[in-house]
Design a protein around this motif. Structure first.
Motif, short mmCIF file in Angstrom:
data_model
loop_
_atom_site.label_atom_id
_atom_site.label_comp_id
_atom_site.label_asym_id
_atom_site.label_seq_id
_atom_site.Cartn_x
_atom_site.Cartn_y
_atom_site.Cartn_z
N UNK A 101 10.64 13.31 -5.89
CA UNK A 101 11.47 12.13 -5.72
C UNK A 101 10.78 11.12 -4.82
N UNK A 102 11.07 9.87 -5.02
CA UNK A 102 10.55 8.82 -4.15
C UNK A 102 11.16 8.94 -2.77
N UNK A 103 10.32 8.89 -1.75
CA UNK A 103 10.82 9.05 -0.38
C UNK A 103 11.47 7.79 0.14
N UNK A 104 11.35 6.69 -0.59
CA UNK A 104 11.88 5.42 -0.11
C UNK A 104 12.91 4.90 -1.10
N UNK A 105 14.09 5.49 -1.16
CA UNK A 105 15.08 5.08 -2.15
C UNK A 105 15.56 3.67 -1.89
N UNK A 106 15.94 3.01 -2.95
CA UNK A 106 16.44 1.66 -2.85
C UNK A 106 17.91 1.66 -2.50
N UNK A 107 18.57 0.48 -2.64
CA UNK A 107 19.99 0.38 -2.32
C UNK A 107 20.82 1.37 -3.14
N UNK A 108 21.83 1.93 -2.51
CA UNK A 108 22.75 2.86 -3.15
C UNK A 108 22.03 4.05 -3.74
N UNK A 109 20.91 4.44 -3.12
CA UNK A 109 20.20 5.62 -3.57
C UNK A 109 19.36 5.40 -4.80
N UNK A 110 19.24 4.17 -5.26
CA UNK A 110 18.43 3.92 -6.46
C UNK A 110 16.98 4.16 -6.15
N UNK A 111 16.25 4.58 -7.17
CA UNK A 111 14.83 4.87 -6.98
C UNK A 111 14.06 3.57 -6.85
N UNK A 132 0.82 -1.21 0.00
CA UNK A 132 0.00 0.00 0.00
C UNK A 132 0.86 1.26 0.00
N UNK A 133 1.98 1.23 0.74
CA UNK A 133 2.86 2.39 0.76
C UNK A 133 3.44 2.64 -0.63
#
Length: 282
Positions: A127-137, A113-114
């Motif tokens: 920008x996406x508030x929940x970046x993936x590893x190493x700052x990836x979107x 849901x998030x």
């Protein structure tokens, strides 16, 4: 008539011709402007219609995603919470395991849901508030595929519905939309079997044919002829075949790829969901 008269006459004709050409040019210009205005109005209407169609399609997609997320996870939570309540006083370890499953299902639902809400309402910066590893979107949309089938089956089995999976053909990478659709078919069918089934078991069959992907989910249950498994002497009430929102949404998903889906009760008891999705469409 003298030369002077001829010149005057020719000049008059020339002036008349110029005036006529000017009037004709003015009329042509007005007609052209009207045509351009009409064309612009039509293009604007077409853009508005296309925008409304796109919004409606996106609403349908979001509604399907919400249904898949909420229906599946809440069903698991209800089943596990009920099981925990029944064994809380006599088998505390089993009750604790069931409650952990409730927690896991709730966390999974909140994550999906998030992600979905993040797609609908991104951060003010864009920008996406929940970046993936190493700052990836991070991928904002919950898009599971058949690679997560084993996890789904484990959760359903732990909730009380044994599931057997059979794969045939030559497994190969699928288009993302087809992969998601196949997963959702299995998820919806198993969730319905867990929610409405009275014990029994389920079987999932995925076949990679040459030009199509075939998915079939069977589950056992009360017979529509004898009422086996229900209150003695009664026949389980028949609901409209495949009329639920989830199955309607699945039919729409499959139809997008030129496939077909059939969902109906089995005479010997239980339910069958069968789908064929072409793989040779451009």
């Amino acid at each position: 008539m003298g030369e002077r008269d001829w010149l005057v006459a020719a000049l008059g004709v020339a002036c008349a011709a110029v005036v006529w050409l000017g009037v004709a040019l003015l009329r042509t210009r007005r007609r052209w402007q009207a045509a351009v205005g009409e064309r612009g109005w039509l293009l604007e209407r077409e853009r508005e219609s296309a925008a409304h169609t796109a919004v409606a399609a996106e609403r349908d997609r979001i509604a399907r995603e919400l249904h898949d997320i909420v229906s599946h996870n809440v069903s698991l939570m209800v089943v596990q919470a009920s099981a925990a309540r029944e064994v809380l006083g006599t088998m505390p370890d089993e009750a604790a395991a069931a409650l952990r499953a409730v927690e896991d299902a709730g966390r999974g639902a909140m994550t999906d849901l998030r992600h979905l809400l993040g797609l609908l309402a991104p951060a003010a910066s864009g920008e996406d508030e929940d970046p993936g590893p190493a700052g990836a979107r991070a991928d904002l949309t919950p898009q599971p595929g058949l690679d997560r089938l084993s996890t789904l089956v484990d959760r359903i089995s732990f909730a009380g519905l044994p599931v057997e999976v059979r794969m045939s053909g030559d497994p190969r990478p699928l288009p993302q939309g087809v992969d998601v659709t196949a997963y959702r078919i299995v998820q919806e069918a198993l969730t319905n079997a867990l929610r409405h089934g009275n014990g029994g078991k389920a079987e999932v069959m995925v076949r990679y044919a040459e030009n199509a992907l075939r998915v079939e989910v069977l589950n056992t249950g009360p017979s529509v002829l004898t009422g086996t498994g229900s209150t003695p002497g009664t026949v389980p009430p028949r609901r409209h075949e495949g009329a639920g929102r989830g199955l309607l949404g699945l039919r729409e998903r499959v139809a997008v790829y030129g496939g077909d889906l059939d969902a109906r009760r089995r005479l010997g008891g239980g339910y069958r969901v069968r789908a064929r999705i072409p793989l040779d469409r451009p």
